[in-house]
Design a protein around this motif. Structure first.
Motif, PDB file in Angstrom:
ATOM      1  N   THR A  44       0.823  -1.221   0.000  1.00  0.00           N
ATOM      2  CA  THR A  44       0.000   0.000   0.000  1.00  0.00           C
ATOM      3  C   THR A  44       0.855   1.269   0.000  1.00  0.00           C
ATOM      4  O   THR A  44       0.563   2.239  -0.712  1.00  0.00           O
ATOM      5  CB  THR A  44      -0.919  -0.006   1.234  1.00  0.00           C
ATOM      6  N   TYR A  45       1.932   1.267   0.788  1.00  0.00           N
ATOM      7  CA  TYR A  45       2.779   2.463   0.876  1.00  0.00           C
ATOM      8  C   TYR A  45       3.503   2.721  -0.441  1.00  0.00           C
ATOM      9  O   TYR A  45       3.682   3.868  -0.865  1.00  0.00           O
ATOM     10  CB  TYR A  45       3.779   2.295   2.018  1.00  0.00           C
ATOM     11  N   LYS A  88       1.392   6.752  -7.000  1.00  0.00           N
ATOM     12  CA  LYS A  88       0.323   7.707  -7.298  1.00  0.00           C
ATOM     13  C   LYS A  88       0.780   9.150  -7.111  1.00  0.00           C
ATOM     14  O   LYS A  88       0.186  10.073  -7.673  1.00  0.00           O
ATOM     15  CB  LYS A  88      -0.875   7.440  -6.393  1.00  0.00           C
ATOM     16  N   GLY A  89       1.828   9.375  -6.292  1.00  0.00           N
ATOM     17  CA  GLY A  89       2.351  10.713  -6.076  1.00  0.00           C
ATOM     18  C   GLY A  89       1.446  11.599  -5.268  1.00  0.00           C
ATOM     19  O   GLY A  89       1.442  12.827  -5.437  1.00  0.00           O
ATOM     20  N   GLU A  90       0.678  11.026  -4.356  1.00  0.00           N
ATOM     21  CA  GLU A  90      -0.306  11.795  -3.605  1.00  0.00           C
ATOM     22  C   GLU A  90       0.208  12.247  -2.245  1.00  0.00           C
ATOM     23  O   GLU A  90      -0.460  12.997  -1.545  1.00  0.00           O
ATOM     24  CB  GLU A  90      -1.573  10.949  -3.401  1.00  0.00           C
ATOM     25  N   ASP A  91       1.383  11.796  -1.835  1.00  0.00           N
ATOM     26  CA  ASP A  91       1.853  12.039  -0.471  1.00  0.00           C
ATOM     27  C   ASP A  91       3.313  12.472  -0.531  1.00  0.00           C
ATOM     28  O   ASP A  91       4.191  11.701  -0.941  1.00  0.00           O
ATOM     29  CB  ASP A  91       1.693  10.763   0.350  1.00  0.00           C
ATOM     30  N   ILE A  92       3.598  13.747  -0.123  1.00  0.00           N
ATOM     31  CA  ILE A  92       4.956  14.284  -0.204  1.00  0.00           C
ATOM     32  C   ILE A  92       5.909  13.503   0.689  1.00  0.00           C
ATOM     33  O   ILE A  92       7.027  13.151   0.283  1.00  0.00           O
ATOM     34  CB  ILE A  92       4.957  15.777   0.194  1.00  0.00           C
ATOM     35  N   LYS A 112       7.300  -0.216 -10.193  1.00  0.00           N
ATOM     36  CA  LYS A 112       6.856   1.172 -10.355  1.00  0.00           C
ATOM     37  C   LYS A 112       6.321   1.396 -11.764  1.00  0.00           C
ATOM     38  O   LYS A 112       5.254   1.989 -11.966  1.00  0.00           O
ATOM     39  CB  LYS A 112       8.019   2.113 -10.064  1.00  0.00           C
ATOM     40  N   LEU A 113       7.058   0.884 -12.763  1.00  0.00           N
ATOM     41  CA  LEU A 113       6.637   1.050 -14.144  1.00  0.00           C
ATOM     42  C   LEU A 113       5.320   0.329 -14.411  1.00  0.00           C
ATOM     43  O   LEU A 113       4.415   0.856 -15.060  1.00  0.00           O
ATOM     44  CB  LEU A 113       7.733   0.524 -15.080  1.00  0.00           C
ATOM     45  N   TYR A 114       5.209  -0.861 -13.870  1.00  0.00           N
ATOM     46  CA  TYR A 114       3.987  -1.655 -14.080  1.00  0.00           C
ATOM     47  C   TYR A 114       2.771  -0.948 -13.492  1.00  0.00           C
ATOM     48  O   TYR A 114       1.725  -0.828 -14.128  1.00  0.00           O
ATOM     49  CB  TYR A 114       4.157  -3.037 -13.448  1.00  0.00           C
ATOM     50  N   LEU A 115       2.909  -0.440 -12.259  1.00  0.00           N
ATOM     51  CA  LEU A 115       1.781   0.224 -11.616  1.00  0.00           C
ATOM     52  C   LEU A 115       1.436   1.539 -12.306  1.00  0.00           C
ATOM     53  O   LEU A 115       0.261   1.923 -12.369  1.00  0.00           O
ATOM     54  CB  LEU A 115       2.089   0.466 -10.137  1.00  0.00           C
ATOM     55  N   GLU A 116       2.446   2.239 -12.815  1.00  0.00           N
ATOM     56  CA  GLU A 116       2.170   3.476 -13.548  1.00  0.00           C
ATOM     57  C   GLU A 116       1.339   3.197 -14.795  1.00  0.00           C
ATOM     58  O   GLU A 116       0.438   3.967 -15.142  1.00  0.00           O
ATOM     59  CB  GLU A 116       3.487   4.159 -13.933  1.00  0.00           C
ATOM     60  N   GLN A 117       1.612   2.058 -15.453  1.00  0.00           N
ATOM     61  CA  GLN A 117       0.824   1.694 -16.635  1.00  0.00           C
ATOM     62  C   GLN A 117      -0.626   1.389 -16.254  1.00  0.00           C
ATOM     63  O   GLN A 117      -1.555   1.679 -17.009  1.00  0.00           O
ATOM     64  CB  GLN A 117       1.438   0.471 -17.322  1.00  0.00           C
ATOM     65  N   VAL A 118      -0.780   0.831 -15.091  1.00  0.00           N
ATOM     66  CA  VAL A 118      -2.129   0.461 -14.654  1.00  0.00           C
ATOM     67  C   VAL A 118      -2.905   1.671 -14.159  1.00  0.00           C
ATOM     68  O   VAL A 118      -4.098   1.844 -14.442  1.00  0.00           O
ATOM     69  CB  VAL A 118      -2.051  -0.605 -13.538  1.00  0.00           C
ATOM     70  N   ILE A 119      -2.207   2.551 -13.420  1.00  0.00           N
ATOM     71  CA  ILE A 119      -2.891   3.647 -12.732  1.00  0.00           C
ATOM     72  C   ILE A 119      -3.143   4.846 -13.632  1.00  0.00           C
ATOM     73  O   ILE A 119      -4.243   5.406 -13.657  1.00  0.00           O
ATOM     74  CB  ILE A 119      -2.069   4.077 -11.499  1.00  0.00           C
ATOM     75  N   HIS A 120      -2.119   5.289 -14.368  1.00  0.00           N
ATOM     76  CA  HIS A 120      -2.223   6.557 -15.093  1.00  0.00           C
ATOM     77  C   HIS A 120      -2.869   6.365 -16.455  1.00  0.00           C
ATOM     78  O   HIS A 120      -2.447   5.515 -17.233  1.00  0.00           O
ATOM     79  CB  HIS A 120      -0.833   7.182 -15.257  1.00  0.00           C
TER      80      HIS A 120
END
Length: 339
Positions: free
Chosen positions: A16-17, A23-27, A51-59
């Motif tokens: 989760t962290y 997601k870039g939601e928490d500084i 990180k790359l895999y999740l970016e493809q899924v999320i963004h």
């Protein structure tokens, strides 16, 4: 952040962290992960791929994709899935084997219970009852008597009963060839330490206080006792035998002081029984304790019959024979002799 140094690609994807970082939601979260990367962890490739895999899924925006890297990641995931499926199949097989073993064990335990379990009938004080066994043998139980026999009677071909108390048996004769007696045709009665073996006959057995008395009415029986291993007695109609801590022996006919099976007609028929004998018998049948004011009276002998239709009639018959007054206190009965 120490735990992340051991993370794999899949574990990063599930964390989760780490997802908050992608997601870039928490500084603060971003700072933690950027600082972590500067430590040059050994699993940095797993970090980057996740990180790359999740970016493809999320963004929802288009990003430049390293297709070879993507293919490699998919292969890793597919391999993990296949491994999980294999483990699940292996677990399913093991579970099936264990379940089958449990079922077989349960069946064996159930079978063993069925083969060894006893059906028990117990009469209370003052109660008699008639039992018919699976082989059509009839057994009448006197008061305060317990009868047991195997639940698996029909399957084991063992005609065996256990008696503690007093009973009259009319054993069904199933032997077809007197010259060849099969084990299943023999009928055995276990009375304490004594054993009575018959084919088809009628007899009375009384087993109380480690004494066994057998009285044969019809047929013949073989009487033995484990306390006297080298001796057995074959009885003919009219014979009586006893086994106690001192002996196993046939009783001469002139020593029999009562009609053993008279209780089946609800009476005691005395032919020289002492008052002590009669009182003891009353106590066995009705669970009461009789106390007499003069112990010398216990040796008095009587002839005649005493009704056992109910305990009150039997008690007052005994009192009349002794010319005694009766006082009842709970289970204790006091007989005060009048002179």
């Amino acid at each position: 952040m120490e735990k992340y140094y051991q993370y794999s690609f899949e574990e990063f994807c599930d964390d989760t962290y780490f997802l908050r970082f992608v997601k870039g939601e928490d500084i603060k979260c971003n700072n933690d992960w950027e600082n972590w990367v500067t430590t040059t962890p050994s699993n940095i490739d797993a970090f980057k791929n996740a990180k790359l895999y999740l970016e493809q899924v999320i963004h929802p925006i288009s990003i430049d994709i390293d297709y070879q890297l993507q293919e490699d990641n998919f292969k890793i995931i597919e391999s993990k899935i296949r491994g999980t499926q294999k483990r699940n199949r292996r677990k399913a097989v093991i579970y099936s084997i264990v379940s089958l073993a449990a079922i077989i064990t349960g069946l064996l335990i159930g079978l063993r219970w069925y083969l060894n379990d006893l059906i028990t009938i117990q009469t209370s004080y003052g109660e008699t009852t008639m039992i018919t066994l699976p082989d059509s043998t009839h057994i009448e139980l006197n008061s305060n008597t317990k009868l047991s026999y195997h639940r698996s009677w029909k399957w084991t071909n063992k005609r065996e009963v256990w008696i503690n108390g007093e009973a009259y048996l009319s054993v069904n004769h199933i032997n077809k060839n007197p010259k060849e007696i099969l084990p299943k045709e023999r009928f055995k009665v276990f009375a304490g330490t004594s054993t009575i073996e018959v084919l088809g006959t009628e007899f009375n057995v009384r087993n109380r206080n480690q004494n066994t008395l057998v009285s044969l009415i019809k047929g013949h029986i073989l009487f033995s006792d484990i306390r006297f291993k080298n001796k057995s007695i074959e009885l003919q109609p009219g014979d009586n035998a006893i086994a106690n801590s001192n002996k196993i022996d046939q009783i001469p006919k002139d020593k029999i002081k009562s009609v053993p099976q008279a209780w089946t007609k609800k009476e005691i028929i005395s032919q020289g029984l002492t008052i002590e004998n009669i009182i003891n018998y009353y106590e066995e049948l009705y669970g009461k304790k009789i106390i007499v004011s003069d112990l010398n009276i216990l040796n008095k002998k009587i002839d005649g019959s005493i009704s056992l239709n109910n305990p009150s009639i039997a008690l007052y018959t005994i009192a009349n024979l002794l010319n005694a007054d009766v006082t009842i206190k709970g289970n204790d009965i006091y007989l005060t002799i009048n002179y």
